[in-house]
Each structure stands twice: as structure tokens, then as C-alpha cells.
Design a protein around this motif. Sequence first.
Motif, PDB file in Angstrom:
ATOM      1  N   LEU A 259       0.861  -1.179   0.000  1.00  0.00           N
ATOM      2  CA  LEU A 259       0.000   0.000   0.000  1.00  0.00           C
ATOM      3  C   LEU A 259       0.896   1.228   0.000  1.00  0.00           C
ATOM      4  N   GLU A 260       1.468   1.501  -1.177  1.00  0.00           N
ATOM      5  CA  GLU A 260       2.352   2.637  -1.337  1.00  0.00           C
ATOM      6  C   GLU A 260       1.689   3.662  -2.250  1.00  0.00           C
ATOM      7  N   ASN A 261       2.474   4.590  -2.786  1.00  0.00           N
ATOM      8  CA  ASN A 261       1.892   5.711  -3.523  1.00  0.00           C
ATOM      9  C   ASN A 261       0.987   5.289  -4.667  1.00  0.00           C
TER      10      ASN A 261
ATOM     11  N   GLU B 282      -0.659   2.442  -5.178  1.00  0.00           N
ATOM     12  CA  GLU B 282      -1.896   1.804  -4.713  1.00  0.00           C
ATOM     13  C   GLU B 282      -2.808   2.820  -4.024  1.00  0.00           C
ATOM     14  N   GLU B 283      -2.220   3.698  -3.211  1.00  0.00           N
ATOM     15  CA  GLU B 283      -3.014   4.723  -2.537  1.00  0.00           C
ATOM     16  C   GLU B 283      -3.653   5.661  -3.566  1.00  0.00           C
ATOM     17  N   GLY B 284      -2.886   5.969  -4.623  1.00  0.00           N
ATOM     18  CA  GLY B 284      -3.432   6.817  -5.680  1.00  0.00           C
ATOM     19  C   GLY B 284      -4.602   6.155  -6.382  1.00  0.00           C
ATOM     20  N   THR B 285      -4.469   4.851  -6.622  1.00  0.00           N
ATOM     21  CA  THR B 285      -5.561   4.111  -7.266  1.00  0.00           C
ATOM     22  C   THR B 285      -6.803   4.102  -6.388  1.00  0.00           C
ATOM     23  N   ILE B 286      -6.643   3.808  -5.114  1.00  0.00           N
ATOM     24  CA  ILE B 286      -7.776   3.760  -4.193  1.00  0.00           C
ATOM     25  C   ILE B 286      -8.435   5.129  -4.061  1.00  0.00           C
ATOM     26  N   ASN B 287      -7.618   6.175  -3.915  1.00  0.00           N
ATOM     27  CA  ASN B 287      -8.177   7.531  -3.809  1.00  0.00           C
ATOM     28  C   ASN B 287      -8.893   7.939  -5.087  1.00  0.00           C
TER      29      ASN B 287
ATOM     30  N   PHE C  39      -9.571  -2.321   1.693  1.00  0.00           N
ATOM     31  CA  PHE C  39      -8.244  -2.832   1.348  1.00  0.00           C
ATOM     32  C   PHE C  39      -7.882  -4.036   2.208  1.00  0.00           C
TER      33      PHE C  39
END
Length: 377
Positions: free
Chosen positions: A11-13, A15-20, A32
Motif C-alpha cells: 500500500l504505497e503511492n 496503490e493509494e493513488g488508485t484507491i483515492n 483494502f
Amino acid sequence: MYSYIYIDDTLENIEEGTINGIKHGGELAVHFLEPGLWEQRISELTNIINQHSGLIVDLKLNERANKEGVKAQYRGSTVASELRTLIKEKTIQADIPIFLISADEKLEESLDKTSYDLFDGVISKNTLGDEHGLTYPEFKKLLIAFAESYLKLSEGKALTFILKRDDLTALDNRLIQEMEKLIPFPNHVFMRFLNRQILRKSTVLVSELTLAARLGIDKSSEGWNSFREEHLDPFKYKGLLSTYFNRWWWPDVESWWVEIYGEDPALRMLGAGARVALLKDKFGDLKLQVQQKSEKSKSDKFWTICKGRHIPIDTIDGFLIANQDNSYPWQDKEYISNDEALRPKNIEAWKDIATIEKNRLQKLKDFHGKTEQRVRR
């Protein structure tokens, strides 16, 4: 609100960007999960999957250990396969859409056909969120469309309900028979067929670009949207997945044309200028511009779209793409334009031309090579 489970081993940039990006706007929720021990993770998924609308899973779940120090010994395709089996066995009651997402640049090579068929979509992290790839709003729209369509399919499987069309007699009977054969299968099997073999192909349903091309109209015309909305949108597809795929019933459009202009001459035999002239004669100017042919094309009797450049072409100006021998009879063959064949800009979209076209392409290259030499002199 629809909700997707997202399984990834990090859960890095990215993945966080995709989720956001998926959650932006509040229409979708994301839960997640890290991969863990196989039995624990499958047990947990079995218990919670019915509380969610779908699943997004990374391909490589076995590269990093989770917070408990456990490193998964399986891949995303293994998870998808197990869930599809549990759904088929009715251990899991509700069928759901499953999307594969991965940063693997050779993603297609990592999946055989059986694995590929487990998923409703295979998405590259490298192009997700890119304006030239799949933007987050488009991805979210895709996820919602599949979530709501799976839910609707669980409510009824009559083709008139699925297609939102009362009269099926105008459609190719072989298509109807194939769809009816799939109705007893799990919902994901039917949805895969609808998605890949009907909506993503040019069939009885056509895209807006194909629709405009077959009427001879430049889709960028100032008056296209208003003309389409008034005269053609009554023939728009409203069935499952229609909130993502904008498609029009071509048999209905053809019938509309014949009702106005008759069968002689056939629409297919008219050039773009003649088609637009007839439309203007009937409906007024409407600010419709004639679609112009590409540089290396000879005909403006447009009927299909170049797979590489997404420009309208007549099939006589196109080269048949390879590996279409087993396509269904209701699917239009796919082509690339002369321009794309001579100077490929997007060869990844079409790979190769059919063997029977190789000799003709070589002759075309020889001809244009000599022409360019004369111009340089």
C-alpha cells in the motif's frame, strides 16, 4: 453505494493513488486487504464477499510480506479462480465482478487464456490514471457499471430484460441462440460474453464513432451531438453495462434510414458526401461536416474503424487483422487503415495482419516507396 474489496501486497503511492482515484466523488467504497495465509484469506473472503459489490486484485501477491510478516504463496489469478469455483458451487451466493490490476509491463504474457477469462477486466497500473490510458473517472465508471449489471442479472435472465429490448427479431438469430445457451451458467460467464463478444466488438451494436462514420459524418462536427440526440438516441442500447458502453442498435438505425430514403441506393454504397447531403436535404443543415478520408485511403464509403488509429475507413482500404478465423458470425471483421499498415503508430492494438494480406501490403509498400523517392528527387 457500491463497494469493492482491493487485495494487494503493498500500500504505497501507486496503490493509494488508485484507491483515492476510485473513491473520489463518494460513489464507490474500497475495502483494502493484504494477502496472508491462503486458508485464512479465502475464509475471510468467503465471509465478507457478499457484503461487497466486487473485487480488485493485484496479480503478484507474493512479492512482499504483510504486516504480520507472512508472505503469500499465491497470485491474484489463484484467488480469482478459487472465488469463481466457490460461486459455481454456491458456497458464495452472489456472483461478483473481478478485476485484475497489475504494474507488470508484460501482463498479457503472464496470463494464459484460462486465467484471463477469470476476470471482467485486466488493467495496467502503468496507464491507470493517465489521460492517454484509463482515467480514474473512467475506471470508476467501469467498476460501477459492472457492479450494477451483475446485480441486475441476478434479478432476471430474460434476454428482453438483459438487453432492455422487447423485439429480438431484428437481431441475428445465431447471437440470440448463443446468449440463451449461456443463461444457465454462472453470471460471470454470461457477463464475460456480453462484455467481450458483443459490446467490445462491432456487432449489432456499434460505437458512436462507427455510427457517425456509417452516416458519413465527422463526429467532431458542431451539430453532431444535437443531431444524434434527436434522431439516433432512440436507438441507443440501454441494457446491461450501458452506463459504461455507449452503443447503438445498428439494425434499428438501418431501418430508420430505409424508412426515410428507401433501399436504393443502399447506404453502404454511398460516399460520405452523398450520405450527409441526403441528411441535410431531409433535416436541414444541422452543422454536420462530411467525414474526410485519410491520406492513403481511396474510398469514403466508410464502414469500419481502423484498429490502430481510430479513424473511419472503407473495408476496401483496410488490411484484415490476424487471428479472426474463429470470430462469431455476427461480429464485423477488424481492420487497420493503409496509413497504419504503412507506418504503424499503435501496433500493440492489432499485432499483425492476416497472412492473406501480406503480399498486398508488400505491394503497397513498394508502390509508396517509389512514389516517395520520386517526390524527394
